[in-house]
Design a protein around this motif. Structure first.
Motif, PDB file in Angstrom:
ATOM      1  N   VAL A 154       0.835  -1.205   0.000  1.00  0.00           N
ATOM      2  CA  VAL A 154       0.000   0.000   0.000  1.00  0.00           C
ATOM      3  C   VAL A 154       0.868   1.251   0.000  1.00  0.00           C
ATOM      4  N   SER A 155       2.007   1.210   0.681  1.00  0.00           N
ATOM      5  CA  SER A 155       2.870   2.387   0.730  1.00  0.00           C
ATOM      6  C   SER A 155       3.458   2.722  -0.640  1.00  0.00           C
ATOM      7  N   ARG A 156       3.458   1.768  -1.557  1.00  0.00           N
ATOM      8  CA  ARG A 156       3.918   2.054  -2.915  1.00  0.00           C
ATOM      9  C   ARG A 156       2.957   3.014  -3.620  1.00  0.00           C
ATOM     10  N   ARG A 157       1.704   3.052  -3.181  1.00  0.00           N
ATOM     11  CA  ARG A 157       0.722   3.975  -3.747  1.00  0.00           C
ATOM     12  C   ARG A 157       0.604   5.241  -2.911  1.00  0.00           C
ATOM     13  N   THR A 158       0.458   5.113  -1.568  1.00  0.00           N
ATOM     14  CA  THR A 158       0.177   6.274  -0.726  1.00  0.00           C
ATOM     15  C   THR A 158       1.425   7.013  -0.281  1.00  0.00           C
ATOM     16  N   ARG A 159       2.578   6.333  -0.273  1.00  0.00           N
ATOM     17  CA  ARG A 159       3.829   6.891   0.256  1.00  0.00           C
ATOM     18  C   ARG A 159       3.650   7.407   1.682  1.00  0.00           C
ATOM     19  N   SER A 160       2.762   6.764   2.432  1.00  0.00           N
ATOM     20  CA  SER A 160       2.461   7.230   3.786  1.00  0.00           C
ATOM     21  C   SER A 160       2.304   6.040   4.715  1.00  0.00           C
ATOM     22  N   GLY A 161       2.670   6.240   5.975  1.00  0.00           N
ATOM     23  CA  GLY A 161       2.457   5.210   6.980  1.00  0.00           C
ATOM     24  C   GLY A 161       1.294   5.527   7.893  1.00  0.00           C
ATOM     25  N   ALA A 162       0.581   6.624   7.637  1.00  0.00           N
ATOM     26  CA  ALA A 162      -0.536   7.013   8.493  1.00  0.00           C
ATOM     27  C   ALA A 162      -1.700   6.044   8.329  1.00  0.00           C
ATOM     28  N   ILE A 163      -2.341   5.708   9.429  1.00  0.00           N
ATOM     29  CA  ILE A 163      -3.510   4.821   9.368  1.00  0.00           C
ATOM     30  C   ILE A 163      -4.609   5.457   8.536  1.00  0.00           C
ATOM     31  N   ASP A 164      -4.746   6.785   8.607  1.00  0.00           N
ATOM     32  CA  ASP A 164      -5.777   7.481   7.830  1.00  0.00           C
ATOM     33  C   ASP A 164      -5.572   7.337   6.325  1.00  0.00           C
ATOM     34  N   SER A 165      -4.341   7.037   5.896  1.00  0.00           N
ATOM     35  CA  SER A 165      -4.090   6.881   4.457  1.00  0.00           C
ATOM     36  C   SER A 165      -4.709   5.606   3.903  1.00  0.00           C
ATOM     37  N   TYR A 166      -5.199   4.721   4.790  1.00  0.00           N
ATOM     38  CA  TYR A 166      -5.872   3.490   4.348  1.00  0.00           C
ATOM     39  C   TYR A 166      -7.360   3.726   4.089  1.00  0.00           C
ATOM     40  N   ALA A 167      -7.818   4.944   4.293  1.00  0.00           N
ATOM     41  CA  ALA A 167      -9.232   5.256   4.072  1.00  0.00           C
ATOM     42  C   ALA A 167      -9.621   4.967   2.630  1.00  0.00           C
TER      43      ALA A 167
ATOM     44  N   VAL B  84       5.590  10.343   7.868  1.00  0.00           N
ATOM     45  CA  VAL B  84       6.432   9.154   7.926  1.00  0.00           C
ATOM     46  C   VAL B  84       6.172   8.331   6.690  1.00  0.00           C
ATOM     47  N   ASP B  85       7.192   8.029   5.953  1.00  0.00           N
ATOM     48  CA  ASP B  85       7.058   7.196   4.760  1.00  0.00           C
ATOM     49  C   ASP B  85       7.597   5.820   5.069  1.00  0.00           C
ATOM     50  N   THR B  86       6.870   4.790   4.726  1.00  0.00           N
ATOM     51  CA  THR B  86       7.283   3.431   5.048  1.00  0.00           C
ATOM     52  C   THR B  86       8.110   2.802   3.954  1.00  0.00           C
TER      53      THR B  86
END
Length: 545
Positions: free
Chosen positions: A364-377, A462-464
Motif C-alpha cells: 500500500v505504501s507504494r501507492r500512498t507513500r504514507s504510513g498514516a492509518i488514515d491513508s488506508y481510508a 512518515v514514509d514506510t
C-alpha cells in the motif's frame, strides 16, 4: 601452542548430516559474498535469487533429518538436533524466504546496498538456526550474538536517513546492555552449577533451591531474553526501531528475532530452569500481564500503522509468554506438554499473519507513500484485493475465525485450563480482556479501509518505503505541474499534506508471492488447525537437553 598440545588435540566427533542445515546456510552466505566480490554491481540483480534459492535448498537437509527421525547430539549435549529444533529451523527458513521476497523491490527501488543486505540477512538466520539446537549457555550466547549483530546493521540500512540511524543505534545500545545483563546472569549460573550445559544446571538448581544468588542469576538471564522478545518494560527499543528500519527488516525483527528469543526461553525454562518453579512462574505471570496490557493500550493511541503493528507485536509477545507462567503446574499430566505446544503453535501462526500484515503495508505504501492509518481510508474502493488481504491478517491478529489467529489464542487458553490453578484462571481472564482491547485498534484500520471515503489529502510525515526525511518522491496529480511520471520532491519537515489520487497499487511478482504464501498459510491454519497442532505435538514429543 606447543607441538605436544597440538598433537594431543582431538577433534570432537561431528555429525555432518545433523549440521547440514547450518553448513548449507553458511555456504549460501559465502556464495553471496564471493559473487559480490567477483562481479560487484553486475551481481545486484541475482542477489535475491541466490538468497531465495539458497534458503529453499537449506530446507532439504531439514526434511531429510526429519524423515530420519533420530535425535542427534554433539559437543557433550551442547548442540542437539531433535524434532523440536527441526520444526523451529524450518520456521526460520520459511520466514527468511518470505522476507527475501518482501525485500527484492524495496531494496532495489531504494537504491540500497543489495549484496551486503542479503549477506547480513542470511547470517542472522544462521544464528537463529543455531539457537534452535543450542542446549548450553555458551552455544546459546554465541547463537544470540550471531543473530543480533547483523540485525543491528540491518535496522540502520537506510544510511541517509536520521530516523534509520536512530533505529539502529537505539537497537544496538539496548541490545548490548541486555547482552551484558544476560551474560552476568549466565556467569552466576555457571558459578552455582559448575557447568554450562542445561542438564547440569537443572540438577544444580534442584539441589540448590531458591537461594538469593540463584534468583538473581535466573532473573538476569530471563531479563536479557525479555529484551529480545520486546517484553515490557524492555520493549522501548521496538517502536522506534520498527518505524525507522526498512519495512522488510521491521517484519524480520518482529517475527524472526522474536521467535528466536522465544525458542531460547523454551529451552531455558523447560530444560534448564525446571528446578526453579518458584522463581520462573511468578516472573512470567507478571511479565505476560504487563506486556499484553501495556502493548495493547499504547497501540490504541497510534496513528502510524508501523508503530501500531510494533505495539501489537509487543502485545502478541505477551500472549506467547502466558504458557510459561503455568508450565510447571502438576494439576494435570499434560500441562507441561500443553504449555510447550501453545508457544510453538502461536509462533508458527504469528509468523505468517504478521509477515502478511507487513507485506500489505509495504504494498500500500507504494501507492500512498504514507504510513498514516488514515491513508488506508477507502482502500476497498480502489484496491479491493488488498483490503481483503489486510482484513484477513488483522482478523488473524485479533483472533477472529476462520483466520489462523483464533487457534493461537485457543491453545493459550487450553494451556491455562490444563493448569487449572487460581493464578491460571485469573490470567485467563486478563488474556480475554486484552484480546478484546486489541480488537479496538485492528478495527480502526478496518473502518478506514471499508467505511471511510478516499482521502483528498494524505500526510507524509512518515514514509514506510523511502525515508530520506529531507525530501520524498511522491505521486501527485498531473495538474500539479510535475514532470512526466508524476514525481515531485516534497519537503517533509514538518509533516506535509499532499493531494492523493487513488489508483491500482503497483504490484511485483516477489511481493505478490509473499502475500500469497502468507495469506494461504494464515487461512489454512485457521480452517485446518490440525496442521499446525501436528507440528506442535511433534516439537514437544522429546525436547532434548
Amino acid at each position: 601452542m606447543d607441538l605436544g598440545a597440538m598433537l594431543a588435540f582431538v577433534r570432537p566427533a561431528l555429525d555432518w548430516h545433523a549440521l547440514a542445515p547450518e553448513l548449507t546456510l553458511l555456504g549460501v552466505g559465502t556464495l553471496v559474498t564471493v559473487t559480490d566480490i567477483a562481479f560487484d554491481d553486475r551481481a545486484k540483480r541475482i542477489m535475491p535469487t541466490l538468497a531465495g534459492i539458497g534458503l529453499l535448498v537449506t530446507l532439504i537437509p531439514i526434511l531429510t533429518l526429519a524423515a530420519d527421525g533420530a535425535e542427534r547430539s554433539m559437543f557433550g549435549g551442547a548442540y542437539v538436533v531433535d524434532d523440536f529444533s527441526l520444526v523451529v529451523k524450518a520456521l526460520f527458513i520459511v520466514v527468511g524466504y518470505i522476507v527475501v521476497l518482501m525485500s527484492v523491490d524495496y531494496v532495489r527501488d531504494g537504491d540500497y546496498y543489495e549484496n551486503e543486505y542479503y549477506t547480513l540477512l542470511l547470517t542472522s538466520l544462521l544464528g537463529m538456526v543455531m539457537m534452535a539446537s543450542s542446549r548450553d549457555l555458551v552455544s546459546v550466547f554465541v547463537a544470540l550474538e550471531l543473530l543480533s549483530i547483523p540485525a543491528y546493521m540491518l535496522a540502520a540500512w537506510r544510511k541517509g536517513g536520521p530516523r534509520s540511524n536512530e533505529a539502529g543505534l537505539k537497537y544496538y545500545l539496548m541490545g548490548v546492555f541486555a547482552s551484558a545483563v544476560m551474560l552476568y546472569g549466565m556467569s552466576l549460573l555457571f558459578g552455582v552449577s559448575g557447568g554450562t550445559d542445561f542438564g547440569t544446571i537443572a540438577a544444580a538448581l534442584k539441589g540448590e533451591g531458591s537461594s538469593p544468588i540463584v534468583i538473581v542469576a535466573i532473573l538476569f538471564v530471563l531479563i536479557g531474553f525479555a529484551f529480545k522478545v520486546s517484553a515490557v518494560p524492555f520493549h522501548t527499543w521496538a517502536p522506534d526501531t520498527y518505524e525507522g528500519a526498512p519495512t522488510p527488516v521491521t517484519a524480520f525483527l518482529s517475527v524472526a528475532s522474536k521467535a528466536a528469543g522465544m525458542v531460547a526461553l523454551l529451552a531455558l525454562v523447560f530444560a534448564a530452569f525446571e528446578g526453579a518453579k518458584d522463581v520462573v512462574q511468578p516472573f512470567f505471570w507478571a511479565l505476560a500481564v504487563v506486556t499484553m496490557t501495556v502493548g495493547n493500550l499504547i497501540a490504541l493511541r497510534q496513528t502510524n500503522i508501523v508503530r501500531m503493528l510494533a505495539y501489537s507485536g509487543v502485545a502478541q509477545g505477551g500472549f506467547m509468554l502466558v504458557p510459561f507462567a503455568v508450565a510447571y503446574e502438576e494439576s494435570t499430566a499434560g500441562t507441561l506438554a500443553s504449555a510447550r505446544e501453545a508457544v510453538i503453535v502461536y509462533l508458527i501462526i504469528y509468523a505468517f499473519m504478521n509477515l502478511g500484515a507487513f507485506s500489505v503495508v509495504l504494498a500500500v505504501s507504494r501507492r500512498t507513500r504514507s504510513g498514516a492509518i488514515d491513508s488506508y481510508a477507502g482502500l476497498f474502493s480502489y484496491a479491493p484485493g488488498m483490503a481483503v488481504l489486510m482484513t484477513l491478517f488483522l482478523a488473524a491478529l485479533a483472533g477472529i475465525p476462520p483466520a489462523g489467529g483464533w487457534f493461537a489464542k485457543f491453545v493459550v487458553f487450553r494451556a491455562l485450563a490444563d493448569a487449572s490453578t487460581p493464578a491460571g484462571w485469573v490470567l485467563a481472564a486478563i488474556v480475554a480482556v486484552n484480546a478484546v482491547i486489541a480488537f479496538g485498534y485492528y478495527a480502526r484500520v478496518l473502518v478506514q479501509m471499508w467505511i471511510q471515503p478516499v482521502p483528498e489529502m494524505v500526510e507524509l510525515g512518515v514514509d514506510t518505503r523511502d525515508d530520506t526525511d529531507d525530501e520524498l518522491a511522491v505521486e501527485l496529480p498531473a495538474e500539479t505541474g510535475a514532470d512526466e511520471g508524476g514525481l515531485v520532491a516534497v519537503e517533509t519537515r514538518p509533516a506535509t499534506m499532499v493531494r492523493f489520487t487513488p489508483g491500482p497499487i503497483p504490484m511485483t511478482g516477489a511481493l505478490a508471492a509473499a502475500l500469497a504464501i502468507t495469506a494461504i498459510a494464515t487461512l489454512a491454519l485457521g480452517i485446518f488447525p490440525g496442521l499446525v497442532s501436528h507440528f506442535g505435538d511433534i516439537a514437544t514429543f522429546d525436547f532434548g537437553g
